[in-house]
Motif scaffolding. Structure first.
Motif, PDB file in Angstrom:
ATOM      1  N   ALA A 183       6.897  -4.576 -27.004  1.00  0.00           N
ATOM      2  CA  ALA A 183       6.891  -5.858 -26.303  1.00  0.00           C
ATOM      3  C   ALA A 183       6.362  -5.666 -24.893  1.00  0.00           C
ATOM      4  O   ALA A 183       6.713  -4.701 -24.199  1.00  0.00           O
ATOM      5  N   SER A 184       5.503  -6.577 -24.455  1.00  0.00           N
ATOM      6  CA  SER A 184       4.935  -6.479 -23.108  1.00  0.00           C
ATOM      7  C   SER A 184       5.902  -7.064 -22.098  1.00  0.00           C
ATOM      8  O   SER A 184       6.575  -8.058 -22.363  1.00  0.00           O
ATOM      9  N   THR A 185       5.995  -6.403 -20.944  1.00  0.00           N
ATOM     10  CA  THR A 185       6.859  -6.887 -19.869  1.00  0.00           C
ATOM     11  C   THR A 185       5.987  -7.584 -18.842  1.00  0.00           C
ATOM     12  O   THR A 185       5.110  -6.971 -18.241  1.00  0.00           O
ATOM     13  N   ASN A 186       6.226  -8.855 -18.659  1.00  0.00           N
ATOM     14  CA  ASN A 186       5.406  -9.655 -17.761  1.00  0.00           C
ATOM     15  C   ASN A 186       6.111  -9.802 -16.419  1.00  0.00           C
ATOM     16  O   ASN A 186       7.077 -10.553 -16.299  1.00  0.00           O
ATOM     17  N   VAL A 187       5.635  -9.050 -15.425  1.00  0.00           N
ATOM     18  CA  VAL A 187       6.189  -9.145 -14.078  1.00  0.00           C
ATOM     19  C   VAL A 187       5.195  -9.911 -13.224  1.00  0.00           C
ATOM     20  O   VAL A 187       4.081  -9.467 -12.991  1.00  0.00           O
ATOM     21  N   VAL A 188       5.633 -11.087 -12.768  1.00  0.00           N
ATOM     22  CA  VAL A 188       4.726 -11.955 -12.025  1.00  0.00           C
ATOM     23  C   VAL A 188       4.611 -11.516 -10.575  1.00  0.00           C
ATOM     24  O   VAL A 188       3.532 -11.508  -9.989  1.00  0.00           O
ATOM     25  N   ASP A 189       5.708 -11.124  -9.972  1.00  0.00           N
ATOM     26  CA  ASP A 189       5.714 -10.766  -8.557  1.00  0.00           C
ATOM     27  C   ASP A 189       5.132  -9.369  -8.367  1.00  0.00           C
ATOM     28  O   ASP A 189       5.637  -8.395  -8.927  1.00  0.00           O
ATOM     29  N   LEU A 190       4.047  -9.248  -7.588  1.00  0.00           N
ATOM     30  CA  LEU A 190       3.361  -7.969  -7.411  1.00  0.00           C
ATOM     31  C   LEU A 190       4.252  -6.949  -6.708  1.00  0.00           C
ATOM     32  O   LEU A 190       4.285  -5.775  -7.095  1.00  0.00           O
ATOM     33  N   VAL A 243       7.713   2.386  -9.035  1.00  0.00           N
ATOM     34  CA  VAL A 243       8.235   3.530  -8.287  1.00  0.00           C
ATOM     35  C   VAL A 243       9.489   4.061  -8.956  1.00  0.00           C
ATOM     36  O   VAL A 243       9.677   5.268  -9.145  1.00  0.00           O
ATOM     37  N   GLY A 244      10.398   3.153  -9.349  1.00  0.00           N
ATOM     38  CA  GLY A 244      11.624   3.571 -10.013  1.00  0.00           C
ATOM     39  C   GLY A 244      11.374   4.211 -11.352  1.00  0.00           C
ATOM     40  O   GLY A 244      12.014   5.194 -11.725  1.00  0.00           O
ATOM     41  N   LEU A 278       0.824  -1.202   0.000  1.00  0.00           N
ATOM     42  CA  LEU A 278       0.000   0.000   0.000  1.00  0.00           C
ATOM     43  C   LEU A 278       0.860   1.254   0.000  1.00  0.00           C
ATOM     44  O   LEU A 278       0.563   2.231  -0.704  1.00  0.00           O
ATOM     45  N   ASP A 279       1.955   1.231   0.765  1.00  0.00           N
ATOM     46  CA  ASP A 279       2.859   2.386   0.811  1.00  0.00           C
ATOM     47  C   ASP A 279       3.495   2.637  -0.551  1.00  0.00           C
ATOM     48  O   ASP A 279       3.623   3.794  -0.984  1.00  0.00           O
ATOM     49  N   LEU A 280       3.922   1.572  -1.220  1.00  0.00           N
ATOM     50  CA  LEU A 280       4.518   1.733  -2.549  1.00  0.00           C
ATOM     51  C   LEU A 280       3.484   2.266  -3.546  1.00  0.00           C
ATOM     52  O   LEU A 280       3.789   3.153  -4.355  1.00  0.00           O
ATOM     53  N   ALA A 281       2.264   1.734  -3.484  1.00  0.00           N
ATOM     54  CA  ALA A 281       1.210   2.202  -4.387  1.00  0.00           C
ATOM     55  C   ALA A 281       0.878   3.665  -4.136  1.00  0.00           C
ATOM     56  O   ALA A 281       0.677   4.445  -5.069  1.00  0.00           O
ATOM     57  N   GLU A 293       7.486  -6.794  -6.721  1.00  0.00           N
ATOM     58  CA  GLU A 293       8.529  -6.373  -7.660  1.00  0.00           C
ATOM     59  C   GLU A 293       7.962  -5.381  -8.668  1.00  0.00           C
ATOM     60  O   GLU A 293       8.622  -4.401  -9.048  1.00  0.00           O
ATOM     61  N   ALA A 294       6.722  -5.632  -9.116  1.00  0.00           N
ATOM     62  CA  ALA A 294       6.085  -4.714 -10.064  1.00  0.00           C
ATOM     63  C   ALA A 294       5.909  -3.337  -9.442  1.00  0.00           C
ATOM     64  O   ALA A 294       6.116  -2.310 -10.101  1.00  0.00           O
TER      65      ALA A 294
END
Length: 307
Positions: A240-247, A255-256, A193-196, A249-250
């Protein structure tokens, strides 16, 4: 050419009445539209009304309305019968109550109209109603009859006039439970929640519609201009789509990404205004030059032509 009113009548608050006119506040006429053509001849397709069983064309005078009770079973309703039950327009928008803006569920909003005094009389009464709505910071709720149907209308002060938004009836709004009940109950961690929230703060701003461009409309105009000029149409490469599985990490990557500074020498693209921005790319009419082109003498601005 002066805009044409959709409706004319009176606005009434108790014993205060003034003549008003109602105008559409939005328009779809600026968008690209297509006609259907016969590929072999290039001629436009014409639609005819035919009997579903016999295939014979049916003249308009022989066509009646029907309500389908069951498959293939209809109750016919004549034009005269519909006219009998049609609401007779009172030509008056009667203000019934005043509510807070937050009381109106956005799902009930249909379309906006501009409301202004009609003619040279009644401006004082109109100003009293308008300024009362503005000073009280309320929305006036009334009723108006358009095309034989009674509509709820919400009136708000805007500049020197009023904006009236048609509202849906409760039976026209679907219950959210039909769609939300299968959503799983998920516990969101504080770190997520903080990152979002951090991403939201980085993207915080004020809504300005001029910043947004209708990219599909722009692409349509470019496509038509290229085909008109006889240029070959080549498909664009899809990113190309970037598929990030780990929420988690996404969220960290997001943020970056939002924190990364913009490249030097490339200022942020300024959005065009909805109407002016589209008209800049319209195709030119043969034999005529846009006024802007005559004054500034750049390449002629294209003007839109039906595709």
């Amino acid at each position: 050419m002066a805009p044409r009113a959709n409706w004319k009548g009176f606005l009434r608050l108790s014993l205060v009445t003034c003549p008003v006119a109602l105008y559409p506040a939005t328009s779809e006429s600026e968008k690209i539209s297509f006609n259907q053509l016969n590929r072999a001849t290039g001629h436009r397709i014409k639609y005819v009304k035919v009997d579903a069983d016999t295939g014979d064309e049916v003249p308009n005078e022989d066509i009646v309305k029907g309500y389908e009770l069951d498959k293939g079973q209809y109750i016919e309703v004549s034009k005269e019968e519909l006219e009998e039950i049609a609401l007779e327009s009172t030509r008056t928008i009667e203000i019934d109550e005043f509510v807070d803006h937050s009381d109106i569920d956005p799902r009930y909003l249909i379309r906006p109209y501009y409301l202004r005094p009609d003619g040279k009389v009644g401006h004082d009464a109109f100003a009293v109603i308008r300024d009362t709505i503005r000073e009280m910071d309320k929305v006036a709720i009334g009723r108006v009859v358009l095309t034989n149907r009674e509509h709820i209308i919400a009136l708000e002060a805007m500049d020197k006039g009023l904006v009236g938004t048609l509202l849906r009836y409760p039976y026209e709004v679907r219950s959210e439970q039909e769609y939300f009940e299968e959503i799983q109950d998920v516990k969101v961690t504080k770190d997520m929640l903080d990152l979002a929230k951090h991403i939201v703060n980085q993207k915080a701003g004020r809504f300005d519609p001029d910043k947004f461009e209708d990219h599909y409309e722009t692409a349509l105009i470019d496509l038509i201009n290229q085909k008109r000029a006889g240029k070959p149409i080549t498909p664009k490469e899809r990113p190309a789509s970037t598929n990030v599985v780990d929420l988690m990490e996404a969220l960290r990557r997001s943020v970056g990404k939002e924190a990364a500074p913009a490249k030097a020498g490339k200022p942020a693209k300024k959005g065009r205004k909805a109407s002016a921005g589209q008209k800049e790319m319209l195709m030119p009419i043969e034999g005529k030059k846009p006024k802007e082109a005559v004054a500034k003498k750049p390449a002629a601005k294209p003007q839109r032509k039906s595709a």
